[in-house]
Write a protein that holds these residues in place. Structure first.
Motif, PDB file in Angstrom:
ATOM      1  N   MET A 270       6.436  22.023 -40.572  1.00  0.00           N
ATOM      2  CA  MET A 270       6.466  23.176 -39.677  1.00  0.00           C
ATOM      3  C   MET A 270       5.178  24.006 -39.732  1.00  0.00           C
ATOM      4  O   MET A 270       4.995  24.929 -38.932  1.00  0.00           O
ATOM      5  CB  MET A 270       7.656  24.075 -40.020  1.00  0.00           C
ATOM      6  N   SER A 271       4.292  23.681 -40.650  1.00  0.00           N
ATOM      7  CA  SER A 271       3.058  24.455 -40.796  1.00  0.00           C
ATOM      8  C   SER A 271       2.036  24.084 -39.730  1.00  0.00           C
ATOM      9  O   SER A 271       2.171  23.061 -39.036  1.00  0.00           O
ATOM     10  CB  SER A 271       2.463  24.223 -42.188  1.00  0.00           C
ATOM     11  N   ILE A 272       1.003  24.895 -39.632  1.00  0.00           N
ATOM     12  CA  ILE A 272      -0.064  24.679 -38.660  1.00  0.00           C
ATOM     13  C   ILE A 272      -1.268  24.062 -39.370  1.00  0.00           C
ATOM     14  O   ILE A 272      -1.771  24.618 -40.356  1.00  0.00           O
ATOM     15  CB  ILE A 272      -0.466  25.993 -37.969  1.00  0.00           C
ATOM     16  N   ASP A 273      -1.694  22.911 -38.881  1.00  0.00           N
ATOM     17  CA  ASP A 273      -2.871  22.250 -39.452  1.00  0.00           C
ATOM     18  C   ASP A 273      -4.109  23.112 -39.212  1.00  0.00           C
ATOM     19  O   ASP A 273      -4.334  23.599 -38.094  1.00  0.00           O
ATOM     20  CB  ASP A 273      -3.046  20.878 -38.805  1.00  0.00           C
ATOM     21  N   SER A 274      -4.913  23.282 -40.272  1.00  0.00           N
ATOM     22  CA  SER A 274      -6.057  24.197 -40.193  1.00  0.00           C
ATOM     23  C   SER A 274      -7.153  23.692 -39.261  1.00  0.00           C
ATOM     24  O   SER A 274      -7.886  24.494 -38.669  1.00  0.00           O
ATOM     25  CB  SER A 274      -6.643  24.417 -41.594  1.00  0.00           C
ATOM     26  N   HIS A 275      -7.289  22.389 -39.103  1.00  0.00           N
ATOM     27  CA  HIS A 275      -8.368  21.842 -38.281  1.00  0.00           C
ATOM     28  C   HIS A 275      -8.005  21.844 -36.796  1.00  0.00           C
ATOM     29  O   HIS A 275      -8.792  22.261 -35.940  1.00  0.00           O
ATOM     30  CB  HIS A 275      -8.713  20.432 -38.738  1.00  0.00           C
ATOM     31  N   THR A 276      -6.815  21.389 -36.479  1.00  0.00           N
ATOM     32  CA  THR A 276      -6.429  21.236 -35.074  1.00  0.00           C
ATOM     33  C   THR A 276      -5.669  22.452 -34.538  1.00  0.00           C
ATOM     34  O   THR A 276      -5.479  22.559 -33.321  1.00  0.00           O
ATOM     35  CB  THR A 276      -5.531  19.998 -34.910  1.00  0.00           C
ATOM     36  N   ARG A 277      -5.212  23.336 -35.461  1.00  0.00           N
ATOM     37  CA  ARG A 277      -4.370  24.473 -35.066  1.00  0.00           C
ATOM     38  C   ARG A 277      -3.114  23.997 -34.342  1.00  0.00           C
ATOM     39  O   ARG A 277      -2.635  24.619 -33.388  1.00  0.00           O
ATOM     40  CB  ARG A 277      -5.137  25.480 -34.193  1.00  0.00           C
ATOM     41  N   THR A 278      -2.602  22.886 -34.811  1.00  0.00           N
ATOM     42  CA  THR A 278      -1.408  22.275 -34.219  1.00  0.00           C
ATOM     43  C   THR A 278      -0.384  22.050 -35.325  1.00  0.00           C
ATOM     44  O   THR A 278      -0.744  21.769 -36.473  1.00  0.00           O
ATOM     45  CB  THR A 278      -1.754  20.920 -33.562  1.00  0.00           C
ATOM     46  N   GLN A 279       0.888  22.175 -34.979  1.00  0.00           N
ATOM     47  CA  GLN A 279       1.945  21.944 -35.954  1.00  0.00           C
ATOM     48  C   GLN A 279       1.864  20.505 -36.482  1.00  0.00           C
ATOM     49  O   GLN A 279       1.662  19.557 -35.721  1.00  0.00           O
ATOM     50  CB  GLN A 279       3.305  22.192 -35.305  1.00  0.00           C
ATOM     51  N   VAL A 280       2.043  20.353 -37.792  1.00  0.00           N
ATOM     52  CA  VAL A 280       1.934  19.024 -38.408  1.00  0.00           C
ATOM     53  C   VAL A 280       2.973  18.072 -37.825  1.00  0.00           C
ATOM     54  O   VAL A 280       2.681  16.898 -37.566  1.00  0.00           O
ATOM     55  CB  VAL A 280       2.084  19.121 -39.942  1.00  0.00           C
ATOM     56  N   ALA A 281       4.191  18.541 -37.586  1.00  0.00           N
ATOM     57  CA  ALA A 281       5.222  17.681 -37.001  1.00  0.00           C
ATOM     58  C   ALA A 281       4.792  17.162 -35.638  1.00  0.00           C
ATOM     59  O   ALA A 281       5.126  16.041 -35.245  1.00  0.00           O
ATOM     60  CB  ALA A 281       6.543  18.437 -36.885  1.00  0.00           C
ATOM     61  N   THR A 282       4.038  17.963 -34.905  1.00  0.00           N
ATOM     62  CA  THR A 282       3.528  17.532 -33.602  1.00  0.00           C
ATOM     63  C   THR A 282       2.480  16.439 -33.769  1.00  0.00           C
ATOM     64  O   THR A 282       2.453  15.462 -33.019  1.00  0.00           O
ATOM     65  CB  THR A 282       2.932  18.723 -32.846  1.00  0.00           C
ATOM     66  N   LEU A 283       1.612  16.608 -34.761  1.00  0.00           N
ATOM     67  CA  LEU A 283       0.602  15.580 -35.024  1.00  0.00           C
ATOM     68  C   LEU A 283       1.245  14.252 -35.415  1.00  0.00           C
ATOM     69  O   LEU A 283       0.672  13.181 -35.171  1.00  0.00           O
ATOM     70  CB  LEU A 283      -0.339  16.042 -36.141  1.00  0.00           C
ATOM     71  N   LEU A 284       2.436  14.302 -35.991  1.00  0.00           N
ATOM     72  CA  LEU A 284       3.140  13.083 -36.407  1.00  0.00           C
ATOM     73  C   LEU A 284       4.079  12.547 -35.329  1.00  0.00           C
ATOM     74  O   LEU A 284       4.714  11.509 -35.531  1.00  0.00           O
ATOM     75  CB  LEU A 284       3.945  13.354 -37.685  1.00  0.00           C
ATOM     76  N   GLY A 285       4.184  13.218 -34.213  1.00  0.00           N
ATOM     77  CA  GLY A 285       5.067  12.762 -33.149  1.00  0.00           C
ATOM     78  C   GLY A 285       6.534  12.877 -33.496  1.00  0.00           C
ATOM     79  O   GLY A 285       7.362  12.091 -33.013  1.00  0.00           O
ATOM     80  N   VAL A 286       6.902  13.860 -34.314  1.00  0.00           N
ATOM     81  CA  VAL A 286       8.278  14.027 -34.787  1.00  0.00           C
ATOM     82  C   VAL A 286       9.052  14.926 -33.830  1.00  0.00           C
ATOM     83  O   VAL A 286       8.628  16.044 -33.531  1.00  0.00           O
ATOM     84  CB  VAL A 286       8.296  14.631 -36.204  1.00  0.00           C
ATOM     85  N   ASN A 287      10.212  14.429 -33.375  1.00  0.00           N
ATOM     86  CA  ASN A 287      11.093  15.218 -32.513  1.00  0.00           C
ATOM     87  C   ASN A 287      12.371  15.655 -33.207  1.00  0.00           C
ATOM     88  O   ASN A 287      13.020  16.602 -32.769  1.00  0.00           O
ATOM     89  CB  ASN A 287      11.455  14.424 -31.258  1.00  0.00           C
TER      90      ASN A 287
END
Length: 747
Positions: A567-584
């Protein structure tokens, strides 16, 4: 002795003796088939008897959490006409070529996987496979014993006794399936090698058995094969036998080609995994000391091998052969001693390995070599007993055997004093068996009774009888047996109402003994049975930075902090980690959150609140793993094509520092055209540097296992050898036979 024409034109012994031993009852034409058939039937019946006591005896631990789902998935892929090479959705478990143990090059595994997929009951399907494997181990042991000139009855006894080895019964057979399959095929490969090298027979049996052995993808059997090949080569070199030297080199070269094909992807992938280690460590975990070795003749003693949560693993892992003390009855001839040199050398190496540190680089737990040591010892015993040269003093022979039995029993009782009843029962049965063997070997029996046949029957019979106290004291493997649902349709429905991709958060082992929990969750490779795409799978090659980020283990369990990470925000992309992993969807284990579920960020909700789990879902689903997860400012790409092993993008816009992050692990083996591979995001997400691209360009990303060209060349050469060598051998043999006939016809 009959002779055969070798592949280079020389006449060599066929190894089919016509000595007095084969004039016994078992050597008549019908006995040539009867003895091995009896041995296989007895082995299958004994193996099946364990199921009568523990119905899921052969369905425990790694078989439940690894093999079953793996074969289910592979069978489905094969039925759809494909082999699984890479699966981005499986994340750290999805690099199947690097994993090796999927057996992607193994036709035997293909058949097993398809049968598993077509079965509604994985327990029954896998139990059948394992019992058949034990039967194959029996027959291979019979053939290997015959190659060392053991009589047919004693070879049959060896076939019965080898699958009764403690490690095979309580570790490999219930849990470590690839270990069982390796031990089942190794005696066939060794027999075929001896047939090829020592007898000059055709290469096809060796080529086929070695192909199956190596492509199982389990390194321990391959290591033993290397030792066997090395011993054969050294012995041929010492004897300066040019034909045998060349034959062993060719045989070893064929095995090496397949080994490169199967294992090179894992070796080249290891640097990004937790397996990248060259350390030699001895923590005492699953390795034996010399006092444990003294338990080799006792079928109901655990020895003191430390393993999961116990100082003495509750199974007779060190059991080799009950009749070992009876070696005092025999006096091997000089000729027999020379014949047994291969067994002596290979056995010595295995004994040193079994007592070695528990981790040597990437090789862990050397007790896994015990089944091969059982094979060597039992076959050697059968060859010695078959020769039948008795010790000069019958009384001294019996006294020596009883002294060895008493000493071994004492050491076993001291190591595990709480098992004194088990030691006493096994010792009593052994004493009776040793006395019976001694009487048959040294005392007069009616001449019409073949001594070696009777002694072999006693040896096999006592081995089978000892199964009864084993089943009483150790009815099942000490490894965990999860009370999972046994029919595929029930597992297909778990979990309900989720949107792919799914990840599991929490300790999957908490409450693992509760059968009701498996209506809401599965474990490790059981997730392959699910209708959902779940990434929390089993892997032997965990991607180091990925599992560190999510505090995951090799079976997909995580700590509670993994939810915060997702649920955290990745510091480089400013995107939620779950989103970067394609998790629904996230399946959360309640036991890992005793204070309740923490507050969820915007866009997430609790979709299902059940007894043991929460199911978290997005309000708006996003694309699943494998595609584009993030692009830098003012950069835009469009996906033209996407597969498990690659993706094709068209560049629509290029920003000042153009990057694209893909929801894929940055496995070694990826290559890109039209862009460059950048440092991976979060240390594991595949990232493209688009600075050299222009609007309208096409970017193609493709995965091939590292070393792919070398692996495919090796495989092609191995296949060519498999096809050409037997043909060339047959042609040369036919020409040599024709020359001999022509020479014999010349006056």
């Amino acid at each position: 002795m009959s002779v055969a024409i070798s592949s280079v034109g020389a006449t060599v012994p066929t190894g089919e003796p016509t000595d007095p031993r084969d004039l016994e009852q078992g050597a008549r034409p019908k006995g040539q088939v009867l003895w091995p058939v009896i041995a296989v039937v007895v082995t299958v019946l004994v193996a099946a008897s364990r199921v009568l006591v523990t119905p899921a005896f052969y369905f425990a631990d790694d078989t439940q959490t690894g093999t079953a789902g793996q074969w289910w998935r592979l069978g489905g892929d094969l039925l759809s006409g494909q082999l699984p090479v890479l699966d981005p959705h499986a994340w750290t478990a999805g690099n199947y070529l690097a994993e090796g143990q999927w057996g992607l090059y193994n036709p035997v595994i293909w058949v097993i996987a398809i049968c598993t997929r077509l079965s509604d009951d994985p327990v029954a399907a896998i139990t059948t496979v394992k019992i058949l494997a034990l039967g194959a181990m029996c027959l291979g042991s019979y053939l290997l014993a015959r190659s060392f000139d053991a009589s047919r009855p004693w070879s049959a006894a060896a076939g019965v006794l080898v699958p009764l080895g403690g490690f095979t019964v309580y570790m490999d057979a219930p849990s470590w399936t690839t270990g069982l399959l390796n031990v089942a095929v190794l005696p066939w490969a060794w027999w075929a090698l001896r047939r090829l090298v020592e007898q000059g027979r055709g290469p096809l049996p060796y080529l086929l058995t070695t192909s199956v052995l190596v492509t199982f993808g389990y390194i321990f059997g391959v290591i033993v094969l290397i030792v066997v090949l090395g011993e054969s080569l050294i012995r041929a070199a010492v004897q300066r036998d040019r034909r045998r030297i060349l034959t062993v080199l060719a045989a070893g070269g064929f095995a090496a080609l397949l080994t490169v094909t199967v294992y090179l992807p894992g070796v080249l992938t290891a640097p990004v995994t937790i397996r990248n280690s060259s350390a030699i460590v001895n923590s005492g975990f699953l390795n034996a000391d010399l006092t444990d070795v003294l338990a080799a003749s006792t079928a109901t003693v655990t020895a003191s091998i430390h393993s999961w949560g116990t100082e003495a693993t509750t199974a007779p892992l060190m059991y080799v052969l009950w009749a070992l003390p009876a070696l005092t009855f025999f006096r091997p001839s000089r000729q027999l001693q020379l014949r047994l040199i291969p067994l002596l050398i290979v056995g010595s190496v295995l004994l040193l390995t079994v007592t070695a540190p528990d981790q040597i680089g990437p090789i862990r737990w050397p007790v896994r070599f015990i089944p091969y040591l059982v094979l060597v010892v039992v076959v050697g015993f059968a060859a010695i007993a078959s020769e039948g040269r008795r010790a000069r003093s019958p009384r001294a022979a019996l006294a020596g055997a009883m002294a060895i039995l008493a000493g071994a029993s004492w050491v076993s009782a001291v190591n595990t004093p709480w098992e004194w009843r088990q030691v006493a029962i096994a010792g009593l049965v052994q004493a009776v068996g040793l006395t019976a063997l001694w009487f048959v070997v040294f005392r007069a029996v009616p001449k019409r009774i073949p001594v070696r046949s009777v002694s072999a029957l006693i040896a096999a019979g006592i081995g089978v009888i000892l199964v009864a106290p084993q089943l009483y004291f150790f009815p099942a493997t000490p490894l965990p047996r999860l009370p999972v649902q046994n029919d595929t349709s029930a597992m297909n429905a778990v979990p309900g109402g989720v949107t792919d991709d799914v990840i599991v958060v929490g300790n999957i082992y908490a409450g693992w003994q509760g059968a009701a929990t498996y209506a809401e969750r599965l474990v490790a490779n059981q997730w392959y049975f699910s209708h959902a795409t779940v990434s929390s799978l089993y892997t032997v090659l965990p991607y180091r930075t990925y599992v560190t980020d999510l505090c995951a283990d090799l079976r997909g369990a995580t700590c509670a902090k993994a939810l915060d990470t997702l649920m955290s925000i990745d510091s480089h992309t400013r995107t939620q980690v779950a989103t970067l992993l394609g998790v629904n969807s996230i399946l959360v284990m309640k036991d890992s959150f005793p204070k309740g579920l923490p507050a969820l960020p915007t866009g997430w909700r609790v979709a299902d609140d059940e007894a043991y789990t929460w199911t978290l879902s997005r309000d708006r689903p996003i694309p699943t793993a494998g595609g584009v997860a993030w692009t830098s400012a003012a950069t835009r790409v469009e996906t033209i094509a996407e597969s498990s092993t690659g993706i094709t993008l068209r560049v629509d816009e290029i920003g000042p520092s153009p990057e694209v992050v893909l929801s894929r692990l940055a496995w070694p083996g990826y290559s890109v055209a039209g862009a460059q591979l950048a440092d991976s995001t979060r240390g594991y997400l595949l990232t493209l540097d688009m600075s050299s691209a222009k609007v309208g360009d096409t970017i193609t990303l493709q995965f091939r296992a590292p070393g792919w060209t070398v692996e495919m060349i090796s495989l092609a050469i191995a296949v060519a050898a498999l096809l050409a060598w037997p043909i060339a051998s047959a042609v040369l043999r036919r020409r040599a036979t024709s020359r001999l006939r022509a020479k014999a016809a010349t006056p």
